[in-house]
Motif scaffolding. Structure first.
Motif, short mmCIF file in Angstrom:
data_model
loop_
_atom_site.label_atom_id
_atom_site.label_comp_id
_atom_site.label_asym_id
_atom_site.label_seq_id
_atom_site.Cartn_x
_atom_site.Cartn_y
_atom_site.Cartn_z
N ASP A 143 69.25 -15.32 11.31
CA ASP A 143 70.02 -14.29 10.61
C ASP A 143 69.36 -13.86 9.30
O ASP A 143 69.85 -12.96 8.62
N ASP A 175 70.65 -9.18 10.03
CA ASP A 175 72.09 -8.85 10.12
C ASP A 175 72.53 -8.53 11.54
O ASP A 175 73.72 -8.57 11.86
N PHE A 177 71.67 -10.26 14.17
CA PHE A 177 71.65 -11.44 15.04
C PHE A 177 73.06 -11.70 15.57
O PHE A 177 73.98 -11.98 14.81
N ASP A 194 81.06 -14.54 12.58
CA ASP A 194 80.27 -15.61 11.96
C ASP A 194 81.12 -16.84 11.63
O ASP A 194 80.60 -17.84 11.16
N SER A 283 71.52 -19.79 14.50
CA SER A 283 71.71 -19.78 13.05
C SER A 283 72.82 -20.77 12.74
O SER A 283 74.00 -20.47 12.93
N ARG A 286 75.36 -19.55 10.18
CA ARG A 286 76.29 -18.54 10.71
C ARG A 286 77.04 -19.05 11.94
O ARG A 286 77.68 -18.28 12.66
#
Length: 713
Positions: A143, A175, A177, A194, A283, A286
C-alpha cells in the motif's frame, strides 16, 4: 499424559527481515486473526512508552520502535499449533536471528514492497541457508507509495538466488492496493476496506479483470499483472509440477492441471526440500493478506522433523548421526536463548526428541553438569503459562537453570550426546564500562556477567594494562542497549566510554649515561654509581639486560638489583607513561662504597639512569597497527580504500573473493573507533570487516600531542 496434538499439526516458524519491513506488525496481525489477542497495537504508537506490541515489550524497543530481542508467541489457526518467533532486523542483533533459525523448522521472510531485498535480508537468508531452514516470502507494504512487486520478486530471484513460485500477485498498489490473486487456487481476493475486521470477496480468476475496482486501476504496472494472470498461473503450475514426476508427465503430455490439493502438495514438497520458495503479498498495516499468509504457513511450511532432525556430533564437531523428531526416543533438547527477567532466569529450549516432565533431571552434556527441571513454562512474549510436560517439536522455557547457557545440549542422563552446535558471530566493536559509583563495582560485574551469559555475541574482558572493564559487541547500538538494559532490568547504572589504546614507547637513539646516587644524612648513607648504554632493539626483541662489568667495579651481589630496576622502570616510559619496548641495557661501569653501598642504592641509581637516558634519547611513541580486511561489493571499494588512506592506513592487497571484492591493509587502532558505522553507511550495510593486531609502529611526530590529548579525554 499422551500427546494432545499430532506432530503434523505443529508449525515452528520465525519471522525474519531487514529492519522496518514489518515483522512485528505482521506478528501483531497474526495474533489478532488467530484470536490470541483482541486489540492491535501498531509499532509507531508505542514510542510514548505507554503501550507496546506483544513481542516488542522492552522499554528500549518501545522507545526506538525496533525489535531488539527475539520473542516467542504461540497461537492456533484452523486446528494447527503455530509457534512464532519475531526476530530483530537490525544488523547489531543478528545473533537473535542466528539462534532462532537454529531451532526453527521454517521461516517467513518479510520484504518491504518498496525497498525489495535489503542488506540484512541477505544476511538472514545466508543464515537460513546455513541452517537449512525452508522459507516462504511475504512482500509487505504493497500500500506504500513506490511499492513494486516485480522489483521485489526479481531481487529474491537474482540477489538471493531463490527458485520462486508465485502463489499470489497483487491487485493494485499504493492507494489502489485492494487485494491479491491466488494463482494456485485460481481466485482473486478483494477487500472491502482497510479495517482489521474488513471482509473480502472471492472472485474466480477469469472474472477478476472485469471487476469494477480492478478496471479502475490506472498504473501501467498494476494493469500488466491483471492482463497476465492466466500466463502467470500457468507458470506457477509448471514450477510446482516440476517437484513431482507423475504430475509433470500428466501436465506435459495431455495438459492435465493437477487438483488444488496436488498442486499444494507439490509446492510443499519443493519448499520443505529447499528447492522452492513460495511468494505471497499483502499489507499487514492495512490488514490485507495476513489470513492468506497463515494458510500458506499451514500449506507449505514443514512440521517438526519433516525436513530432517538434528545432527549428533562428537566434541570436535564431527557428525555421528541424526536424531529424528519423535516422542519415542531419549529426551534431547537444545538451549537456544537465556534471558533474565522478573521471573528469574528463563532458558528457551527446543525439544528435539522424547518427553520432559517437571521434576526430571537432565544432563547438560556441553558442560558435564546435571540440571533438575523445576518449572516448565510456555512463553507468550513477556508472559508465561506453567505446563507439566513438553514433547518432541515443542519450544518452551525452563525456569532457573543454574548451569545452562546458550547453545548447550540437554539430554537424558542415560543417553548423553552432543547436539550440533550453534555458530555465533565475533564482536567487532568494544567500549569501556565503569560503575557510576564505587559502591556499584560488584553489582556491575554481576550484571555484566548476566548480560554476557544471555547474549553470546557479547564478550567481556579486563584490559591488563589500563585496568578497564571492556565490553565487546556487534555495534554501538548493541552496546548502548546492553548498558541501558542493565539499568532497566537489573537496576545497575554504568557509564560507557571507549577503551584506551595501548600505546608503547621506544628509545630513539643510543645513549650512554652515568648516574650517581648519593645520600648522606647522618649515620649510614647511600651510595651507588652506574654507567649504562641503552640501545634501540629490533621490533619484538624485548628488553635485554647485559652485564659487562669487569674488575669488580660493581660487586656481583648488586647487579641483579640493577637488572630488576631496569625491568620495572621500563613499564612506565617518559613520553606518556606507556611501557618501553625493544631495547638493550648494557651495564658497562660503576662505583661503590664499602659501607654506604647496598642493593637498594644500586636499584635507585639504575632507575634514575633509565629515566634520564630515555628522555635524552629523543624517545618515540609507538602505536598498535591492525591488520584489516574489508569484504564488500566492488562498487563500494573506492570509498573503502579512500577511507583507509584518510585513517593513516595503507592498502597491501585487493582482489575478488567469489562474487565479492576485498581489500587488505594496515591501519592504526587509534583511528578505527566507530569504523563499523562508516562501513555500514558507505556500503549500504553490505560490507564486513575483520581486524587483528599486527605490530607496533612509530607515531608521526606531528601527531603525538594530538593523540595524547585525545586519549586523555
Amino acid at each position: 499424559m499422551a500427546r494432545q496434538k499430532p506432530l503434523k499439526l505443529y508449525r515452528n516458524i520465525g519471522i525474519i527481515a531487514h529492519i522496518d519491513a514489518g515483522k512485528t506488525t505482521t506478528t501483531e496481525r497474526v495474533l489478532y486473526y488467530t484470536g490470541k489477542k483482541h486489540q492491535i497495537v501498531d509499532v509507531h504508537d508505542t514510542k510514548d512508552g505507554k503501550g507496546s506490541t506483544t513481542t516488542d515489550y522492552l522499554e528500549q524497543e518501545r522507545k526506538r520502535g525496533i525489535t531488539i530481542q527475539s520473542a516467542a508467541v504461540s497461537t492456533e489457526w484452523k486446528g494447527y499449533q503455530i509457534n512464532v518467533i519475531d526476530t530483530p532486523g537490525h544488523v547489531d542483533f543478528t545473533i537473535e536471528v542466528n539462534r532462532s533459525l537454529r531451532v526453527l523448522d521454517g521461516a517467513v521472510v518479510v520484504f518491504d514492497g518498496v525497498a525489495g531485498v535489503e542488506p540484512q535480508t541477505e544476511t538472514n537468508w545466508r543464515l537460513a541457508d546455513q541452517y537449512n531452514v525452508p522459507r516462504m516470502c511475504y512482500v509487505n507494504k504493497m500500500d506504500r507509495i513506490g511499492a513494486n512487486f516485480k522489483h521485489c520478486v526479481d531481487g529474491i530471484k537474482n540477489r538471493l538466488g531463490a527458485n520462486v513460485v508465485l502463489c499470489q500477485v497483487p491487485l493494485g498498489s499504493h492507494d489502489d492496493f485492494m487485494g491479491m490473486v491466488d494463482l494456485i487456487a485460481g481466485l482473486g481476493y478483494i477487500w472491502q476496506g482497510d479495517d482489521k475486521d474488513s471482509k473480502w470477496e472471492s472472485i474466480p480468476l477469469e472474472e477478476v479483470a472485469n471487476h469494477p475496482r480492478v478496471q479502475a486501476l490506472s498504473a501501467t504496472a498494476d494493469k500488466e499483472w491483471v492482463a497476465n494472470l492466466a500466463a502467470l498461473r500457468e507458470q506457477s503450475i509448471e514450477t510446482a509440477v516440476e517437484m513431482d514426476d507423475d504430475a509433470m508427465d500428466a501436465y506435459l503430455s495431455n495438459g492435465e492441471v493437477p487438483s488444488l490439493e496436488k498442486l499444494k502438495e507439490c509446492i510443499r514438497k519443493g519448499c520443505v526440500a529447499g528447492k522452492l520458495v513460495p511468494v505471497f503479498c499483502g499489507s499487514s498495516y492495512r490488514n490485507k493478506g495476513v489470513q492468506q499468509l497463515l494458510d500458506g504457513v499451514i500449506d507449505y511450511m514443514p512440521y517438526p522433523g519433516e525436513n530432517g532432525g538434528i545432527q549428533l556430533v562428537d566434541e570436535d564437531g564431527n557428525i555421528l548421526g541424526e536424531q529424528e523428531v519423535t516422542d519415542d526416543a531419549p529426551a534431547r533438547a537444545l538451549a537456544f536463548k537465556v534471558i533474565n527477567d522478573q521471573f528469574g532466569t528463563l532458558t528457551f529450549t527446543r525439544i528435539y526428541s522424547g518427553v520432559i516432565k517437571k521434576g526430571d533431571t537432565l544432563q547438560n552434556v556441553t558442560r558435564g553438569k546435571k540440571e533438575r527441571i523445576g518449572r516448565i513454562v510456555e512463553v507468550q512474549a513477556n508472559a508465561t503459562k506453567e505446563i507439566d510436560e513438553v514433547r518432541a517439536g515443542d519450544i518452551c522455557a525452563f525456569v532457573s537453570l543454574k548451569e545452562t547457557e546458550t547453545g548447550d545440549s540437554l539430554t537424558d542422563p542415560a543417553h548423553p550426546v552432543l547436539l550440533e552446535r550453534m555458530r555465533f558471530p565475533d564482536p567487532v566493536i568494544s567500549v569501556s564500562v565503569e560503575p557510576k559509583s564505587r559502591n556499584d563495582v560488584d553489582k556491575m560485574s554481576t550484571a555484566l556477567y548476566k548480560m554476557v551469559k544471555a547474549d553470546p555475541s557479547l564478550k567481556l574482558e579486563v584490559d591488563k594494562e589500563t585496568g578497564q572493564t571492556v565490553l565487546k559487541g556487534m555495534g554501538e547500538l548493541h552496546l548502548e542497549i546492553t548498558i541501558d538494559r542493565m539499568r532497566t532490568e537489573l537496576g545497575v547504572d554504568a557509564n560507557m566510554g571507549k577503551p584506551k589504546v595501548s600505546f608503547r614507547e621506544a628509545f630513539g637513539q643510543t645513549v650512554e649515561h652515568t648516574y650517581t646516587h648519593k645520600k648522606q644524612s647522618g649515620g649510614s648513607g647511600q651510595f651507588a654509581e652506574v654507567k649504562m648504554i641503552f640501545e634501540p632493539g629490533e621490533p619484538g626483541s624485548g628488553v635485554v639486560f647485559s652485564d659487562e662489568i669487569v674488575g669488580g667495579r660493581v660487586p656481583r651481589e648488586y647487579i641483579p638489583a640493577v637488572q630488576h630496576a631496569i625491568e620495572v622502570e621500563s613499564r612506565q616510559g617518559q613520553v606518556a607513561g606507556y611501557e618501553v619496548l625493544d631495547f638493550k641495557a648494557r651495564l658497562v661501569d660503576g662505583k661503590y662504597h664499602d659501607v654506604d653501598s647496598s642493593a637498594l642504592a644500586f636499584e635507585i641509581a639504575a632507575r634514575a639512569c633509565f629515566r634520564e637516558a630515555q628522555r635524552m634519547s629523543k624517545p618515540k611513541l609507538l602505536e598498535p597497527i591492525m591488520s584489516l580486511e574489508v569484504v564488500t561489493e566492488a562498487d563500494y571499494l573506492g570509498d573503502v580504500i579512500g577511507d583507509i588512506n584518510r585513517r593513516r592506513g595503507s592498502v597491501s592487497e585487493q582482489g575478488q573473493k567469489g562474487p565479492q571484492a576485498y581489500v587488505q591493509g594496515f591501519v592504526p587502532l587509534a583511528e578505527m573507533f566507530g569504523y563499523i558505522n562508516f562501513l555500514r553507511s558507505a556500503t549500504s550495510g553490505r560490507g564486513n570487516f575483520t581486524m587483528i593486531f599486527d605490530h607496533y609502529e612509530e607515531v608521526p611526530a606531528n601527531l603525538v600531542d594530538k593523540l595524547m590529548e585525545k586519549e586523555a579525554k
